[in-house]
Design a protein around this motif. Structure first.
Motif, PDB file in Angstrom:
ATOM      1  N   GLY A 122       0.785  -1.229   0.000  1.00  0.00           N
ATOM      2  CA  GLY A 122       0.000   0.000   0.000  1.00  0.00           C
ATOM      3  C   GLY A 122       0.815   1.275   0.000  1.00  0.00           C
ATOM      4  N   LYS A 123       2.021   1.224  -0.535  1.00  0.00           N
ATOM      5  CA  LYS A 123       2.856   2.425  -0.584  1.00  0.00           C
ATOM      6  C   LYS A 123       2.487   3.258  -1.814  1.00  0.00           C
ATOM      7  N   PRO A 124       2.461   4.581  -1.697  1.00  0.00           N
ATOM      8  CA  PRO A 124       2.210   5.420  -2.866  1.00  0.00           C
ATOM      9  C   PRO A 124       3.390   5.395  -3.821  1.00  0.00           C
ATOM     10  N   TRP A 125       3.087   5.491  -5.121  1.00  0.00           N
ATOM     11  CA  TRP A 125       4.179   5.538  -6.095  1.00  0.00           C
ATOM     12  C   TRP A 125       3.783   6.393  -7.286  1.00  0.00           C
ATOM     13  N   ILE A 126       4.802   6.969  -7.892  1.00  0.00           N
ATOM     14  CA  ILE A 126       4.640   7.865  -9.024  1.00  0.00           C
ATOM     15  C   ILE A 126       5.451   7.332 -10.192  1.00  0.00           C
ATOM     16  N   VAL A 127       4.880   7.424 -11.385  1.00  0.00           N
ATOM     17  CA  VAL A 127       5.620   7.038 -12.581  1.00  0.00           C
ATOM     18  C   VAL A 127       5.748   8.256 -13.495  1.00  0.00           C
ATOM     19  N   VAL A 135      -6.002   8.777 -17.550  1.00  0.00           N
ATOM     20  CA  VAL A 135      -5.546   7.769 -16.586  1.00  0.00           C
ATOM     21  C   VAL A 135      -6.557   7.738 -15.437  1.00  0.00           C
ATOM     22  N   PRO A 136      -7.598   6.948 -15.565  1.00  0.00           N
ATOM     23  CA  PRO A 136      -8.642   6.905 -14.534  1.00  0.00           C
ATOM     24  C   PRO A 136      -8.090   6.470 -13.188  1.00  0.00           C
ATOM     25  N   ASN A 137      -8.667   7.059 -12.134  1.00  0.00           N
ATOM     26  CA  ASN A 137      -8.341   6.691 -10.745  1.00  0.00           C
ATOM     27  C   ASN A 137      -6.899   6.985 -10.372  1.00  0.00           C
ATOM     28  N   VAL A 138      -6.287   7.923 -11.065  1.00  0.00           N
ATOM     29  CA  VAL A 138      -4.900   8.309 -10.818  1.00  0.00           C
ATOM     30  C   VAL A 138      -4.835   9.839 -10.841  1.00  0.00           C
ATOM     31  N   VAL A 139      -3.933  10.411 -10.066  1.00  0.00           N
ATOM     32  CA  VAL A 139      -3.655  11.843 -10.207  1.00  0.00           C
ATOM     33  C   VAL A 139      -2.797  12.021 -11.454  1.00  0.00           C
ATOM     34  N   ARG A 140      -3.310  12.773 -12.390  1.00  0.00           N
ATOM     35  CA  ARG A 140      -2.632  12.993 -13.670  1.00  0.00           C
ATOM     36  C   ARG A 140      -2.009  14.382 -13.645  1.00  0.00           C
ATOM     37  N   ILE A 141      -0.715  14.467 -13.944  1.00  0.00           N
ATOM     38  CA  ILE A 141       0.005  15.743 -13.944  1.00  0.00           C
ATOM     39  C   ILE A 141       0.622  15.968 -15.307  1.00  0.00           C
ATOM     40  N   GLU A 142       0.330  17.118 -15.890  1.00  0.00           N
ATOM     41  CA  GLU A 142       0.997  17.551 -17.112  1.00  0.00           C
ATOM     42  C   GLU A 142       1.795  18.806 -16.787  1.00  0.00           C
ATOM     43  N   THR A 143       3.109  18.705 -16.886  1.00  0.00           N
ATOM     44  CA  THR A 143       3.966  19.808 -16.504  1.00  0.00           C
ATOM     45  C   THR A 143       4.247  20.721 -17.689  1.00  0.00           C
ATOM     46  N   GLY A 144       4.630  21.958 -17.378  1.00  0.00           N
ATOM     47  CA  GLY A 144       4.937  22.959 -18.386  1.00  0.00           C
ATOM     48  C   GLY A 144       5.100  24.304 -17.709  1.00  0.00           C
ATOM     49  N   PRO A 145       5.024  25.401 -18.455  1.00  0.00           N
ATOM     50  CA  PRO A 145       5.075  26.720 -17.829  1.00  0.00           C
ATOM     51  C   PRO A 145       4.034  26.868 -16.718  1.00  0.00           C
ATOM     52  N   VAL A 146       2.874  26.228 -16.923  1.00  0.00           N
ATOM     53  CA  VAL A 146       1.871  26.044 -15.870  1.00  0.00           C
ATOM     54  C   VAL A 146       1.646  24.546 -15.729  1.00  0.00           C
ATOM     55  N   ASP A 147       1.689  24.036 -14.513  1.00  0.00           N
ATOM     56  CA  ASP A 147       1.456  22.620 -14.269  1.00  0.00           C
ATOM     57  C   ASP A 147      -0.040  22.380 -14.068  1.00  0.00           C
ATOM     58  N   SER A 167      -1.866   0.647 -11.521  1.00  0.00           N
ATOM     59  CA  SER A 167      -2.478   1.593 -10.571  1.00  0.00           C
ATOM     60  C   SER A 167      -1.474   2.416  -9.772  1.00  0.00           C
ATOM     61  N   PRO A 168      -0.662   3.232 -10.449  1.00  0.00           N
ATOM     62  CA  PRO A 168       0.168   4.178  -9.703  1.00  0.00           C
ATOM     63  C   PRO A 168      -0.708   5.194  -8.989  1.00  0.00           C
ATOM     64  N   THR A 169      -0.126   5.877  -8.043  1.00  0.00           N
ATOM     65  CA  THR A 169      -0.840   6.961  -7.366  1.00  0.00           C
ATOM     66  C   THR A 169      -0.864   8.201  -8.230  1.00  0.00           C
ATOM     67  N   VAL A 170       0.260   8.458  -8.919  1.00  0.00           N
ATOM     68  CA  VAL A 170       0.427   9.655  -9.744  1.00  0.00           C
ATOM     69  C   VAL A 170       1.136   9.279 -11.034  1.00  0.00           C
ATOM     70  N   VAL A 171       0.707   9.873 -12.139  1.00  0.00           N
ATOM     71  CA  VAL A 171       1.451   9.831 -13.400  1.00  0.00           C
ATOM     72  C   VAL A 171       1.787  11.266 -13.766  1.00  0.00           C
ATOM     73  N   ARG A 172       3.076  11.516 -14.017  1.00  0.00           N
ATOM     74  CA  ARG A 172       3.535  12.873 -14.261  1.00  0.00           C
ATOM     75  C   ARG A 172       4.401  12.924 -15.511  1.00  0.00           C
ATOM     76  N   GLY A 173       4.070  13.820 -16.454  1.00  0.00           N
ATOM     77  CA  GLY A 173       4.879  13.971 -17.651  1.00  0.00           C
ATOM     78  C   GLY A 173       4.663  15.318 -18.291  1.00  0.00           C
ATOM     79  N   ASN A 174       5.451  15.600 -19.339  1.00  0.00           N
ATOM     80  CA  ASN A 174       5.261  16.865 -20.050  1.00  0.00           C
ATOM     81  C   ASN A 174       4.118  16.718 -21.064  1.00  0.00           C
ATOM     82  N   HIS A 175       3.868  17.785 -21.814  1.00  0.00           N
ATOM     83  CA  HIS A 175       2.705  17.801 -22.704  1.00  0.00           C
ATOM     84  C   HIS A 175       2.775  16.680 -23.744  1.00  0.00           C
TER      85      HIS A 175
END
Length: 246
Positions: A93-98, A137-149, A120-128
Motif C-alpha cells: 500500500g505504498k504510494p508511487w509515481i511514474v 488515466v482513470p483513478n490516478v492523479v494525472r500531472i501535465e507539466t509545463g510553464p503552468v502545471d 495503478s500508480p498513485t500519480v502519473v507525471r509527464g510533459n505535454h
C-alpha cells in the motif's frame, strides 16, 4: 492536512511534516540525474535510496515509504527491477509515481509505460508530449507539466503557476520534482494535495533561486539551497495554487 482543495498553507504544513518525519523515498531514476534527485529529496527532508539491483530491490522498497519510477534510462534488467518494485509497493500500500519520460520517442517505452499505468500508480507525471500519448488515466492523479502545471483527479483540477524558465535548462529538475512529490505523498494521503503542494514548493524555490543565480549553471545549486531553506511563510506568500474548475 487533507482537504477538498490544496492551498499554499497546506503546502507549508506538508513540507514541515516531511522535515519532521523524514520519509524514505526509493528512486528508480534516470541515471543522468540520480545525484541531483537524491540531493533534492534530502534537502527537503526526505531520505533517498537509489539502488537498481535485482538482489536488493525488494528489501529497499519494503523499507521505503514511497516509490518514484522514472523511465529516462531503460534496459531489460531495469524493467525487471521496476516490475518487482511496483509489486512490492502495491502489496504494502505504498504510494508511487511514474514519470513516462520520452515515451514520445519510443513505441516500446510507451508500451512499457502503459503496462505500468495499468498497475495503478498513485500519480502519473509527464510533459505535454508525453501525457498526450498517455491520454486519460482513470483513478490516478494525472500531472501535465509545463510553464503552468496542470493536475487532476476524478473530481478536482488544479493549476500550479509557480516556476522559472531556467528549470527547463537544467537537466533533472522535473525528475527531482517527482522525488519531492513522492516524499510529500509519504506523509499526505490525499495524492492531489501532496502533488500540488510539492510542485508549488519546487516552483516557489525555483523563483527564489533565479533571483540569486546568473544563469542555469548557478541556478542548480541555488535551487537546492532554496529547497533546503524555504520557510512556511515564503510558501504561503508566493505559492500560486489555482482551482482550474472555475
Amino acid at each position: 492536512m487533507s482537504g477538498n482543495f490544496p492551498t499554499a498553507a497546506t503546502a507549508a504544513e506538508i513540507l514541515d511534516c516531511v522535515r519532521q518525519t523524514r520519509p524514505r523515498v526509493h528512486c528508480l531514476m534516470n541515471t543522468v540525474v540520480q545525484k541531483f534527485t537524491a540531493d533534492g529529496i534530502t534537502v527537503v527532508g526526505g531520505i533517498p535510496s537509489m539502488t537498481t539491483s535485482l538482489e536488493e530491490i525488494e528489501s529497499f522498497v519494503a523499507r521505503a515509504d514511497a516509490l518514484t519510477v522514472n523511465l529516462g534510462t531503460l534496459d531489460s534488467e531495469r524493467r525487471k527491477v521496476i516490475r518487482i518494485a511496483i509489486e512490492i509497493a502495491n502489496a504494502s500500500g505504498k504510494p508511487w509515481i511514474v514519470d513516462p519520460v520520452h515515451v514520445d520517442y519510443s513505441p516500446s517505452r510507451l508500451a512499457f509505460a502503459r503496462e505500468l499505468i495499468a498497475l495503478s500508480p498513485t500519480v502519473v507525471r509527464g510533459n505535454h508530449a508525453e501525457m498526450t500519448l498517455i491520454g486519460d488515466v482513470p483513478n490516478v492523479v494525472r500531472i501535465e507539466t509545463g510553464p503552468v502545471d496542470h493536475l487532476g483527479d476524478a473530481t478536482r483540477s488544479v493549476r500550479i503557476v509557480n516556476g522559472h524558465p531556467w528549470m527547463a535548462k537544467v537537466t533533472g529538475t522535473g525528475c527531482l520534482s517527482g522525488g519531492v512529490i513522492a516524499a510529500f505523498m509519504a506523509v499526505e494521503k490525499d495524492a492531489l494535495t501532496a502533488a500540488a503542494s510539492a510542485l508549488a514548493v519546487t516552483g516557489v524555490c525555483a523563483e527564489l533561486a533565479a533571483k540569486q543565480a546568473r544563469g542555469p549553471g548557478t541556478f542548480e545549486p541555488a535551487f537546492l539551497d532554496a529547497l533546503s531553506e524555504i520557510s512556511g511563510d515564503a510558501i504561503i506568500n508566493h505559492a500560486r495554487i489555482e482551482n482550474a474548475q472555475g
